[in-house]
Scaffold this motif. Structure first.
Motif, PDB file in Angstrom:
ATOM      1  N   ARG A  66      -4.529  11.979   2.780  1.00 33.89           N
ATOM      2  CA  ARG A  66      -4.029  10.605   2.815  1.00 33.89           C
ATOM      3  C   ARG A  66      -2.961  10.444   1.737  1.00 33.89           C
ATOM      4  N   LYS A  72       0.520  -1.666   0.889  1.00 32.99           N
ATOM      5  CA  LYS A  72      -0.864  -2.108   0.651  1.00 32.99           C
ATOM      6  C   LYS A  72      -1.146  -2.201  -0.848  1.00 32.99           C
ATOM      7  N   ASP A 115      -9.267   4.141  -3.172  1.00 32.04           N
ATOM      8  CA  ASP A 115      -9.258   3.924  -1.736  1.00 32.04           C
ATOM      9  C   ASP A 115     -10.710   3.791  -1.274  1.00 32.04           C
ATOM     10  N   ASP A 151      -8.464  -0.626   0.879  1.00 27.47           N
ATOM     11  CA  ASP A 151      -7.708   0.276   1.742  1.00 27.47           C
ATOM     12  C   ASP A 151      -6.291   0.336   1.176  1.00 27.47           C
ATOM     13  N   ASP A 154      -2.672   5.598   3.755  1.00 29.38           N
ATOM     14  CA  ASP A 154      -2.369   5.883   5.155  1.00 29.38           C
ATOM     15  C   ASP A 154      -2.538   7.375   5.350  1.00 29.38           C
TER      16      ASP A 154
END
Length: 156
Positions: A66, A72, A115, A151, A154
């Motif tokens: 990720r 975000k 995360d 979160d 990505d």
């Protein structure tokens, strides 16, 4: 001041977190590192030093496979500009070289943002020195630093 692994172990003990340090050969990729450690790539958590526009930093805990979602993370932190500092600034901010960075034993206790995928499992992360990984319970890691969990990533 103790170096590398000693700082990690001492800080983890102070925070009441069990950390298991494992020696490992150098790896050329995330998948190779995971294979050497006998875990999935997603179980390796990168500790990224993120520079805020005001000159301060934060740690972003990002699972393997990720990448930071800048939109975000900016929304979560409430700023318009974040960046990854060069290696010398990251070293100055943490006392650790890239590839060894961890919030445990950092020379400055920057805020930690994890995360959501870090929670609920054992993860491997930097251990303060090249050639080592630190295994730690993700939930204990989050609690130890009162980390913000969201979160923030990505898929790579």
């Amino acid at each position: 001041m103790p170096q590398g692994r000693e700082r990690v172990v001492e800080d983890a003990a102070t925070r009441g977190v069990d950390v298991r340090i494992v020696e490992r050969p150098a790896a050329r990729s995330l998948h190779e590192a995971a294979a050497l450690l006998g875990i999935e790539p997603s179980d390796i958590v990168k500790t990224l030093v993120v520079k805020r526009h005001d000159g301060d930093y934060l740690f972003a805990l990002v699972p393997g496979g990720r990448k930071i979602s800048w939109a975000k993370l900016r929304a979560l932190v409430g700023v318009n500009k974040l960046s990854l500092p060069d290696a010398s600034l990251a070293l100055a901010a943490t006392g650790y070289e890239r590839g060894t960075i961890t919030p445990f034993g950092s020379t400055t206790a920057w805020p930690v943002v994890a995360d959501a995928a870090v929670a609920g499992r054992t993860v491997a992360m930097g251990a303060g020195e090249h050639g080592y990984s630190a295994f730690v319970d993700g939930d204990a890691l989050i609690r130890a630093f009162d980390a913000t969990v969201a979160d923030i990533t990505d898929p790579e």
